[in-house]
Design a protein around this motif. Structure first.
Motif, short mmCIF file in Angstrom:
data_model
loop_
_atom_site.label_atom_id
_atom_site.label_comp_id
_atom_site.label_asym_id
_atom_site.label_seq_id
_atom_site.Cartn_x
_atom_site.Cartn_y
_atom_site.Cartn_z
N GLU A 293 -8.45 -2.83 8.01
CA GLU A 293 -9.51 -3.75 7.60
C GLU A 293 -10.10 -4.39 8.85
N THR A 294 -11.44 -4.35 8.96
CA THR A 294 -12.09 -4.90 10.14
C THR A 294 -12.91 -6.15 9.85
N LYS A 295 -13.42 -6.31 8.61
CA LYS A 295 -14.27 -7.44 8.29
C LYS A 295 -14.34 -7.64 6.79
N ARG A 296 -14.68 -8.86 6.36
CA ARG A 296 -14.95 -9.18 4.95
C ARG A 296 -16.29 -9.87 4.85
N GLU B 8 -14.82 -4.25 4.77
CA GLU B 8 -15.13 -3.17 5.70
C GLU B 8 -13.81 -2.66 6.24
N GLN B 9 -13.62 -1.36 6.17
CA GLN B 9 -12.38 -0.79 6.70
C GLN B 9 -12.68 0.44 7.54
N VAL C 102 -16.41 4.22 9.03
CA VAL C 102 -16.35 2.93 8.37
C VAL C 102 -16.65 3.11 6.89
N ASP C 103 -15.80 2.55 6.02
CA ASP C 103 -16.00 2.56 4.58
C ASP C 103 -16.08 1.13 4.09
N TYR C 104 -16.75 0.95 2.94
CA TYR C 104 -16.89 -0.37 2.33
C TYR C 104 -16.45 -0.29 0.88
N GLU D 150 -21.98 0.87 -0.31
CA GLU D 150 -22.65 1.45 0.84
C GLU D 150 -23.48 0.36 1.50
N ARG D 151 -23.41 0.27 2.80
CA ARG D 151 -24.17 -0.77 3.51
C ARG D 151 -25.62 -0.33 3.64
N PHE E 247 -25.61 -4.74 0.42
CA PHE E 247 -24.81 -3.57 0.09
C PHE E 247 -25.26 -3.02 -1.26
#
Length: 67
Positions: free
Chosen positions: A6-9, A24-25, A37-39, A48-49, A55
């Motif tokens: 996990e990189t961000k929320r 975001e992972q 990167v997947d969401y 999808e961003r 999103f």
């Protein structure tokens, strides 16, 4: 095997005011140098961003905005 980090929320909401958290992972296969990167939402819906502020939820075709 695939590793997820996990990189961000992102805190988001739809037009009716329902709140979502998009996670975001980073997905990195063990034997590949190119991470992806997947969401997903906390409920497991794939997103999808679209741009820096929104999103698209793929199953419901709903646009949610970063708040």
């Amino acid at each position: 095997m695939t590793n997820y980090v996990e990189t961000k929320r992102f805190q988001c909401s739809n037009a009716e005011g329902r709140n979502y958290t998009v996670i975001e992972q980073m997905r990195a296969p063990r034997f590949s140098a190119s991470p992806r990167v997947d969401y997903v939402t906390e409920d497991g819906e794939v997103a999808e961003r679209l741009d820096d502020g929104s999103f698209l939820l793929l199953m419901s075709d709903e646009v949610i905005r970063v708040s």
